[in-house]
Design a protein around this motif. Structure first.
Motif, PDB file in Angstrom:
ATOM      1  N   VAL A  23      58.796  74.038  36.774  1.00 50.26           N
ATOM      2  CA  VAL A  23      57.348  73.820  36.787  1.00 50.26           C
ATOM      3  C   VAL A  23      57.023  72.395  37.228  1.00 50.26           C
ATOM      4  O   VAL A  23      56.108  72.160  38.030  1.00 50.26           O
ATOM      5  N   GLY A  24      57.796  71.433  36.737  1.00 51.84           N
ATOM      6  CA  GLY A  24      57.511  70.039  37.045  1.00 51.84           C
ATOM      7  C   GLY A  24      57.824  69.647  38.464  1.00 51.84           C
ATOM      8  O   GLY A  24      57.102  68.845  39.083  1.00 51.84           O
ATOM      9  N   VAL A  25      58.883  70.223  39.041  1.00 46.46           N
ATOM     10  CA  VAL A  25      59.292  69.795  40.379  1.00 46.46           C
ATOM     11  C   VAL A  25      58.468  70.468  41.473  1.00 46.46           C
ATOM     12  O   VAL A  25      58.357  69.956  42.588  1.00 46.46           O
ATOM     13  N   ARG A  26      57.869  71.594  41.177  1.00 43.17           N
ATOM     14  CA  ARG A  26      57.182  72.374  42.205  1.00 43.17           C
ATOM     15  C   ARG A  26      56.104  71.585  42.953  1.00 43.17           C
ATOM     16  O   ARG A  26      56.039  71.638  44.192  1.00 43.17           O
ATOM     17  N   PRO A  27      55.241  70.830  42.270  1.00 46.62           N
ATOM     18  CA  PRO A  27      54.209  70.084  43.017  1.00 46.62           C
ATOM     19  C   PRO A  27      54.752  68.892  43.811  1.00 46.62           C
ATOM     20  O   PRO A  27      54.017  68.281  44.580  1.00 46.62           O
ATOM     21  N   LEU A  28      56.029  68.555  43.606  1.00 47.70           N
ATOM     22  CA  LEU A  28      56.595  67.374  44.253  1.00 47.70           C
ATOM     23  C   LEU A  28      57.244  67.678  45.591  1.00 47.70           C
ATOM     24  O   LEU A  28      57.701  66.770  46.289  1.00 47.70           O
ATOM     25  N   LEU A  29      57.278  68.969  45.948  1.00 45.80           N
ATOM     26  CA  LEU A  29      57.978  69.402  47.149  1.00 45.80           C
ATOM     27  C   LEU A  29      57.051  70.193  48.062  1.00 45.80           C
ATOM     28  O   LEU A  29      56.077  70.780  47.591  1.00 45.80           O
ATOM     29  N   PRO A  30      57.345  70.227  49.357  1.00 45.81           N
ATOM     30  CA  PRO A  30      56.539  71.056  50.261  1.00 45.81           C
ATOM     31  C   PRO A  30      56.621  72.528  49.887  1.00 45.81           C
ATOM     32  O   PRO A  30      57.592  72.980  49.265  1.00 45.81           O
ATOM     33  N   ALA A  31      55.612  73.279  50.251  1.00 42.87           N
ATOM     34  CA  ALA A  31      55.558  74.705  49.937  1.00 42.87           C
ATOM     35  C   ALA A  31      56.792  75.418  50.460  1.00 42.87           C
ATOM     36  O   ALA A  31      57.222  75.203  51.596  1.00 42.87           O
ATOM     37  N   GLY A  32      57.370  76.271  49.642  1.00 47.87           N
ATOM     38  CA  GLY A  32      58.509  77.077  50.038  1.00 47.87           C
ATOM     39  C   GLY A  32      59.863  76.455  49.803  1.00 47.87           C
ATOM     40  O   GLY A  32      60.888  77.084  50.064  1.00 47.87           O
ATOM     41  N   THR A  33      59.924  75.235  49.274  1.00 50.42           N
ATOM     42  CA  THR A  33      61.214  74.570  49.090  1.00 50.42           C
ATOM     43  C   THR A  33      62.093  75.305  48.081  1.00 50.42           C
ATOM     44  O   THR A  33      63.294  75.501  48.312  1.00 50.42           O
ATOM     45  N   LEU A  34      61.522  75.720  46.976  1.00 56.51           N
ATOM     46  CA  LEU A  34      62.318  76.365  45.927  1.00 56.51           C
ATOM     47  C   LEU A  34      62.856  77.727  46.350  1.00 56.51           C
ATOM     48  O   LEU A  34      63.815  78.227  45.756  1.00 56.51           O
ATOM     49  N   THR A  35      62.262  78.313  47.374  1.00 50.51           N
ATOM     50  CA  THR A  35      62.753  79.594  47.878  1.00 50.51           C
ATOM     51  C   THR A  35      63.469  79.443  49.212  1.00 50.51           C
ATOM     52  O   THR A  35      63.834  80.437  49.844  1.00 50.51           O
ATOM     53  N   GLY A  36      63.679  78.203  49.638  1.00 51.78           N
ATOM     54  CA  GLY A  36      64.407  77.966  50.881  1.00 51.78           C
ATOM     55  C   GLY A  36      63.670  78.421  52.116  1.00 51.78           C
ATOM     56  O   GLY A  36      64.286  78.916  53.065  1.00 51.78           O
ATOM     57  N   GLY A  37      62.341  78.255  52.151  1.00 50.37           N
ATOM     58  CA  GLY A  37      61.560  78.642  53.318  1.00 50.37           C
ATOM     59  C   GLY A  37      62.025  77.923  54.571  1.00 50.37           C
ATOM     60  O   GLY A  37      62.445  76.768  54.518  1.00 50.37           O
ATOM     61  N   ARG A  38      61.956  78.588  55.705  1.00 50.37           N
ATOM     62  CA  ARG A  38      62.473  78.027  56.947  1.00 50.37           C
ATOM     63  C   ARG A  38      61.767  76.724  57.327  1.00 50.37           C
ATOM     64  O   ARG A  38      60.609  76.524  57.014  1.00 50.37           O
ATOM     65  N   GLY A  39      62.498  75.863  58.043  1.00 52.05           N
ATOM     66  CA  GLY A  39      61.937  74.605  58.489  1.00 52.05           C
ATOM     67  C   GLY A  39      62.107  73.519  57.447  1.00 52.05           C
ATOM     68  O   GLY A  39      63.148  73.427  56.780  1.00 52.05           O
ATOM     69  N   LEU A  40      61.102  72.691  57.302  1.00 54.35           N
ATOM     70  CA  LEU A  40      61.177  71.556  56.383  1.00 54.35           C
ATOM     71  C   LEU A  40      61.539  71.960  54.955  1.00 54.35           C
ATOM     72  O   LEU A  40      62.379  71.303  54.329  1.00 54.35           O
ATOM     73  N   PRO A  41      60.952  73.036  54.380  1.00 52.97           N
ATOM     74  CA  PRO A  41      61.356  73.415  53.018  1.00 52.97           C
ATOM     75  C   PRO A  41      62.852  73.664  52.887  1.00 52.97           C
ATOM     76  O   PRO A  41      63.476  73.215  51.922  1.00 52.97           O
ATOM     77  N   ALA A  42      63.447  74.356  53.865  1.00 55.40           N
ATOM     78  CA  ALA A  42      64.881  74.628  53.806  1.00 55.40           C
ATOM     79  C   ALA A  42      65.698  73.353  54.003  1.00 55.40           C
ATOM     80  O   ALA A  42      66.769  73.192  53.403  1.00 55.40           O
ATOM     81  N   VAL A  43      65.205  72.425  54.829  1.00 56.16           N
ATOM     82  CA  VAL A  43      65.890  71.137  55.019  1.00 56.16           C
ATOM     83  C   VAL A  43      65.968  70.401  53.686  1.00 56.16           C
ATOM     84  O   VAL A  43      67.036  69.897  53.291  1.00 56.16           O
ATOM     85  N   ILE A  44      64.851  70.336  52.997  1.00 60.11           N
ATOM     86  CA  ILE A  44      64.812  69.618  51.724  1.00 60.11           C
ATOM     87  C   ILE A  44      65.641  70.345  50.664  1.00 60.11           C
ATOM     88  O   ILE A  44      66.369  69.721  49.880  1.00 60.11           O
TER      89      ILE A  44
END
Length: 467
Positions: free
Chosen positions: A250-271
């Motif tokens: 819950v705490g980390v979700r607002p700190l990352l671009p959308a889709g990071t926790l699910t490995g979304g393609r592009g920048l989210p997957a990079v992070i």
């Protein structure tokens, strides 16, 4: 700060040590080098510290603490840099990092030592974000791969001498001077790098400050530490640990671009790839000196040779990745790097398990597997920074730099916390705890391979929406 060229003319090719960038390069290099020396030294002497302070129950927490608190420093520094430029957050980070070192070096008990590590993490997390911001402000895109490779090269001298120096200092005058001595190195770094940061103007359009993001960072960091402290219990304590894990997400979700926790393609997957690389590799690294001492009867100095080899090989692999440049896409670099990290960590896990079964595995074998993993880290790790900056603008460079390092630090902290829980559970169950820890690192490595494949698409937008 690129220079214009006239068609048909031959001008000297710009490099990171060209006159326009030399001072900045030397300053940033020194900052990373001294931070690297601290990391190498601490990993080498941590078993000695735990014995001295009777604190093996806090061994994993001592590693996880600076990673977790670093998230708070990263978010704060990113917000600060987006509004005021890099100078003020850099100065604050250096002071905070030094204060943490002083607390660690004078701690009479392991609990206070962990507090020092938390303070140290606040400063080191902020320092890394400011370094990324400076790279984005000072260097043109074509030189960023080279400067990130230079960051990896900054680990070479600390890797060559850090473990040996730390082991010698700990033996000659005591482990406390390993921490207290680094304060002087930080002061040297400040003299070199702060003039560059001072010259950078504040953003023309400052990013909006969001205290809520800082609050989420505090929540995520506190939840990671609570997870490690509570996870070794039973009954209601385990329920509280599960709640702490939920609070991390819950705490980390607002700190990352959308889709990071699910490995979304592009920048989210990079992070996400950056976070999983850090989680798998640093989980393995935290225990390598410990397991070499406990299972192979090596001295701290002998076990520290593993850190030396890894630092050199990581830097060399980074240089290869940088020189290949666009001939190898970011996606290919991620796929290769994550696969090699998985292979190396799996090798350590298998060799540690065989040793626990009484097989006469020689000590160089797990060291070689650890070095193999560092090849993957060196090849893929710097590319995550280049790919992130490719999608950044003046308005969100601090946010994206913060997000990348948050994923890095929190991924490692979470893995270390869970590894501490797994270690304690294995001891209670009379199972080899090192085998369990390295099995965890392998599972994370598998996730890294899967997500790394999704990072092949070039990031198009940075996006500040929750992950």
């Amino acid at each position: 700060m690129s220079t214009s060229t006239t068609p048909g003319t031959d001008e000297p090719r710009e490099r990171i040590l060209s006159p326009a960038y030399a001072a900045t390069t030397v300053g940033l290099f020194s900052l990373i080098a001294f931070a690297a020396f601290e990391a190498m030294a601490v990993t080498t002497v941590m078993p000695t510290v735990a014995r001295s302070l009777d604190g093996f129950d806090y061994y994993a927490l001592a590693f996880a603490a600076p990673f977790a608190s670093g998230v708070v420093g990263m978010v704060a520094a990113g917000m600060w840099a987006d509004r005021r430029g890099p100078f003020q957050p850099l100065l604050a980070s250096l002071v905070t990092f030094s204060l943490g070192l002083l607390v660690c070096g004078t701690a009479p008990a392991m609990e206070l030592f962990v507090v020092g590590r938390i303070v140290q993490g606040l400063g080191s997390g902020a320092m890394i974000v400011v370094a990324y911001v400076l790279v984005g402000l000072v260097y043109p895109a074509r030189l960023r791969g080279a400067i990130f490779a230079a960051f990896a090269a900054a680990w070479v001298l600390p890797a060559l001498f850090g473990p040996g120096v730390a082991a010698f200092v700990a033996h000659a005058v005591g482990w406390r001077w390993v921490f207290l001595g680094i304060v002087f190195l930080v002061a040297v770094s400040a003299v070199l790098v702060t003039p560059t940061a001072r010259r950078q103007p504040a953003p023309a359009e400052p990013g909006a400050a969001s205290l809520s993001r800082l609050g989420w960072a505090v929540l995520a960091a506190a939840a990671v530490l609570a997870l490690e402290l509570l996870g070794s219990g039973t009954g209601a304590t385990l329920v509280a640990a599960a709640l702490a894990f939920v609070l991390v997400v819950v705490g980390v979700r607002p700190l990352l671009p959308a889709g990071t926790l699910t490995g979304g393609r592009g920048l989210p997957a990079v992070i996400a790839t950056r976070g999983l690389l850090a989680a798998s590799f640093f989980c393995a690294e935290a225990y390598i000196v410990y397991v070499l001492q406990e299972r192979w009867d090596l001295t701290p100095g002998q076990a520290g040779i593993a850190l030396t080899l890894v630092g050199v090989v990581w830097a060399a692999s980074s240089q290869v990745s940088s020189r290949l440049g666009e001939r190898v896409s970011h996606g290919a670099a991620f796929r290769f790097g994550t696969s090699v990290v998985l292979l190396g960590v799996a090798g350590i896990a298998a060799l540690v398990w065989l040793r626990s079964r009484g097989t006469g595995v020689p000590a160089p074998a797990p060291i070689a597997a650890y070095v193999l993993a560092s090849i993957g880290m060196g090849f893929a790790y710097p590319r995550t920074g280049v790919a992130m900056l490719a999608s950044a603008t003046d308005e969100d460079r601090g946010f994206n730099s913060s997000a990348l390092t948050v994923a890095d630090s929190l991924g490692a902290a979470l893995a270390l916390s869970v590894s501490g829980i797994a270690y304690a559970a294995a001891v209670r169950a009379d199972v080899d705890p090192f085998s369990v820890v390295y099995a965890l690192a392998v599972v994370i490595g598998v996730l890294g391979v899967v997500v790394g494949a999704r990072a092949a698409a070039r990031p198009e937008v940075s996006g500040r929406s929750p992950a």
